[in-house]
Design an enzyme around this catalytic site. Structure first.
Site, short mmCIF file in Angstrom:
data_model
loop_
_atom_site.label_atom_id
_atom_site.label_comp_id
_atom_site.label_asym_id
_atom_site.label_seq_id
_atom_site.Cartn_x
_atom_site.Cartn_y
_atom_site.Cartn_z
N ARG A 33 0.81 -1.21 0.00
CA ARG A 33 0.00 0.00 0.00
C ARG A 33 0.85 1.27 0.00
O ARG A 33 0.51 2.27 -0.61
CB ARG A 33 -0.96 -0.03 1.19
CG ARG A 33 -2.09 -1.04 1.03
CD ARG A 33 -2.75 -1.36 2.35
NE ARG A 33 -3.95 -2.18 2.22
CZ ARG A 33 -3.95 -3.50 2.08
NH1 ARG A 33 -2.78 -4.17 2.02
NH2 ARG A 33 -5.08 -4.19 1.97
N SER A 174 -12.85 -9.86 2.48
CA SER A 174 -11.58 -9.69 1.78
C SER A 174 -11.12 -8.24 1.79
O SER A 174 -11.75 -7.38 1.17
CB SER A 174 -11.70 -10.16 0.33
OG SER A 174 -10.57 -9.72 -0.42
N GLN A 176 -8.52 -7.34 0.27
CA GLN A 176 -8.03 -7.07 -1.08
C GLN A 176 -9.16 -6.52 -1.95
O GLN A 176 -8.96 -5.55 -2.70
CB GLN A 176 -7.45 -8.34 -1.70
CG GLN A 176 -6.16 -8.78 -1.02
CD GLN A 176 -5.62 -10.09 -1.59
OE1 GLN A 176 -6.03 -10.54 -2.65
NE2 GLN A 176 -4.72 -10.72 -0.85
N ASP A 327 -4.18 -15.51 7.49
CA ASP A 327 -2.92 -16.05 6.95
C ASP A 327 -2.19 -16.94 7.94
O ASP A 327 -1.17 -17.54 7.61
CB ASP A 327 -1.99 -14.92 6.52
CG ASP A 327 -2.51 -14.19 5.30
OD1 ASP A 327 -2.02 -13.07 5.02
OD2 ASP A 327 -3.42 -14.73 4.63
N LYS A 354 -6.14 -19.25 -1.45
CA LYS A 354 -4.95 -18.42 -1.24
C LYS A 354 -3.88 -18.89 -2.23
O LYS A 354 -4.22 -19.44 -3.28
CB LYS A 354 -4.50 -18.53 0.22
CG LYS A 354 -5.51 -18.00 1.22
CD LYS A 354 -5.67 -16.50 1.11
CE LYS A 354 -6.70 -15.97 2.10
NZ LYS A 354 -6.95 -14.54 1.94
O1 LIG Z 1 -5.12 -6.88 1.90
C1 LIG Z 1 -4.08 -7.52 2.16
O2 LIG Z 1 -2.95 -7.02 2.25
C2 LIG Z 1 -4.22 -8.98 2.40
C3 LIG Z 1 -5.47 -9.51 2.60
C4 LIG Z 1 -5.73 -10.93 2.79
O3 LIG Z 1 -6.30 -11.46 1.62
P1 LIG Z 1 -7.89 -11.32 1.37
O4 LIG Z 1 -8.20 -9.88 1.40
O5 LIG Z 1 -8.13 -11.92 0.03
O6 LIG Z 1 -8.52 -12.07 2.48
C5 LIG Z 1 -4.48 -11.74 3.12
O7 LIG Z 1 -4.73 -13.15 2.91
C6 LIG Z 1 -3.31 -11.30 2.32
O8 LIG Z 1 -2.15 -11.99 2.75
C7 LIG Z 1 -3.02 -9.82 2.44
C1 LIG Z 2 -2.50 -14.83 0.91
C2 LIG Z 2 -1.38 -14.15 1.06
O1 LIG Z 2 -0.93 -13.16 0.21
P1 LIG Z 2 -1.50 -12.78 -1.24
O2 LIG Z 2 -3.02 -12.92 -1.22
O3 LIG Z 2 -1.05 -11.37 -1.41
O4 LIG Z 2 -0.88 -13.71 -2.23
C3 LIG Z 2 -0.45 -14.38 2.20
O5 LIG Z 2 0.53 -13.61 2.32
O6 LIG Z 2 -0.71 -15.33 2.99
#
Ligand SMILES: O=C(O)C1=C[C@@H](OP(=O)(O)O)[C@@H](O)[C@H](O)C1
Ligand SMILES: C=C(OP(=O)(O)O)C(=O)O
Length: 448
Positions: A33, A174, A176, A327, A354
């Protein structure tokens, strides 16, 4: 990078007591970010403590491709000269996000409301992962996407030439998806609203405010309603990235299951949306304390002290805690193998998409090591054997998943027989110093 180096077979042998200090690297979520928001700000953002793992370096390369100037000085400080919101130029080549779901999904969001086209790809793991969860809401802004069947990479995104603001309820827990929609909202007029029913990591909200965006979060009976005012001018920041709790999980859990261990893991970010594992370990009876608690950059931080804990008890992990430790379930399942009784993990369907299907990958390796595991679509249960009774002796497949590889390396430190992984090279995506750091603590991990 979409191709890892040659596979590295690695074996973890029973360790003597682990002791000393583990300085884990910077937070991966905050590192991604920092680079993306720095690229969208007008001026120079300065970042210290950036995670220099493959995932984040791929994001740095991507920001250069979209027109930002991203450099690292000899002191290891990163400098990002941004192009402003909506200022991305069209990349001349495919954007390769390697193993990183966070990288590709957040960058797709950041470019989806710019009048440019970009094509994204990744490694064999990333190109299996679902992208419709992001391209569906981005289409509401006016972006178009064409990917492989099932909405997978490689994929081309045609950014909206005349974006409209969006109100979107995130269908899966999520951060993300939430972040991709908020980043897209930056270059849409008016207000973009994201609603999440389950709280997920809130680094994006905190950092958007830090960069000067107008963003308001309200808890309502609809869920957490996040409102962003579009088209701000983001102000460059000086960022000190805290150390990553998801990386800290590995030395912490290794100490908890290895006799005689006493390890200090300092300066760990304990944002409540990231600290679920540590709460869970303490509920299991782990000797885990938070020393010197404080605030840094608006986030709670502490030094974690983890000691060998011979009387761990299996527990039912509250499903509502899942997002705050999503995670960490792989390494938790390893600790669960050394506890007395069952550890029940429910509400974790997300683990199946994942870097690997983490329930399947961990269940296969644990079973091969003599541990009973039951599982279903969104749950799994590990039946612990108690300290000193876990056979091990297996070779596990990492499936290009860094956390699977590291979890089984931790397991081998306390099993009766060594534990191997077929390919530990993905560890470099998030924790490139893992091998050396664990050796410093006294672990016996060897490349075969
Ligand atoms: O927003 C982020 O930095 C993350 C969100 C998580 O994924 P999801 O948002 O898909 O759950 C996590 O599993 C990933 O390692 C990092
Ligand atoms: C799921 C993970 O990362 P990403 O989704 O960014 O691949 C993680 O770091 O466990």
């Amino acid at each position: 990078m979409s191709g890892h180096a040659t596979p590295i077979r690695m074996t973890s042998h029973k360790s003597g007591p682990l002791s000393g200090q583990a300085d884990v690297p910077g937070d991966k979520s905050i590192s991604h970010r920092s680079l993306i928001l720095g690229a969208l700000a007008v001026g120079e953002t300065v970042i210290t403590g950036l995670l220099e793992g493959e995932d984040v370096l791929d994001t740095a390369r991507a920001m250069r491709a979209f027109g930002a100037e991203v450099t690292r000085d000899e002191a290891g400080t990163w400098h990002v000269h941004g192009v402003g919101v909506g200022g991305f130029c069209e990349p001349e080549n495919v954007i390769d996000c390697g193993n990183s779901g966070t990288g590709v999904r957040l960058i797709m969001g950041a470019m989806a409301t710019c009048p440019i086209t970009a094509t994204f790809t990744g490694d064999a793991s990333l190109n299996k992962r679902p992208m419709a969860r992001v391209t569906d809401p981005l289409a509401l802004f006016g972006a178009q996407s064409v990917g492989r069947s099932g909405g997978r990479l490689p994929m081309t995104i045609v950014g909206a030439a005349d974006p409209v603001p969006v109100r979107y309820t995130v269908p899966v827990p999520s951060a993300q998806v939430k972040s991709a929609v908020l980043f897209a909202g930056l270059n849409a007029p008016g207000q973009t609203v994201v609603i999440e029913q389950e709280a997920t990591r809130d680094h994006t909200e905190r950092m958007l405010a830090g960069f000067g965006a107008e963003i308001v979060t309200q808890e309502t009976d609809e869920g957490r309603v996040i409102t962003l005012t579009g088209q701000p001018e983001l102000t460059p920041q000086t960022i000190v990235v805290p150390r990553d709790p998801s990386s800290a999980a590995f030395p912490v859990c290794a100490a908890i299951i290895t006799p005689g261990s006493d390890v200090l893991v300092p300066n760990i970010g304990l944002n409540p949306t990231r600290a679920g594992l540590f709460t869970t370990l303490r509920e299991m009876g782990a000797d885990l304390s938070y020393e010197n608690p404080r605030e840094e950059g608006g986030e709670p931080v502490a030094d974690l002290r983890a000691r060998f804990s011979p009387d761990l008890k299996g527990i039912e992990v509250p499903p509502e805690r899942a997002a705050s430790m999503i995670d960490e379930y792989p390494v938790l399942s390893v600790v669960a193998a050394f506890a007395q009784g069952k550890t029940v993990m429910r509400g974790v369907k997300e683990l199946r998409v994942k870097e690997s299907d983490r329930i399947e990958a961990m269940a296969a390796g644990l079973r091969a090591g003599g541990v009973e595991v039951e599982d279903g679509p969104d749950w799994w249960i590990v039946t612990g054997l108690g300290h000193g009774n876990v056979p091990g002796g297996q070779t596990c497949a990492s499936h290009l998943d860094h956390r699977i590889a590291m979890s089984f390396m931790v397991m081998g430190m306390a099993t009766q027989n060594p534990v191997s992984v077929d390919d530990a090279s993905p560890i470099a995506t998030s924790f490139p110093i893992f091998e050396g750091l664990m050796a410093e603590l006294g672990a016996d991990i060897r490349r075969d």
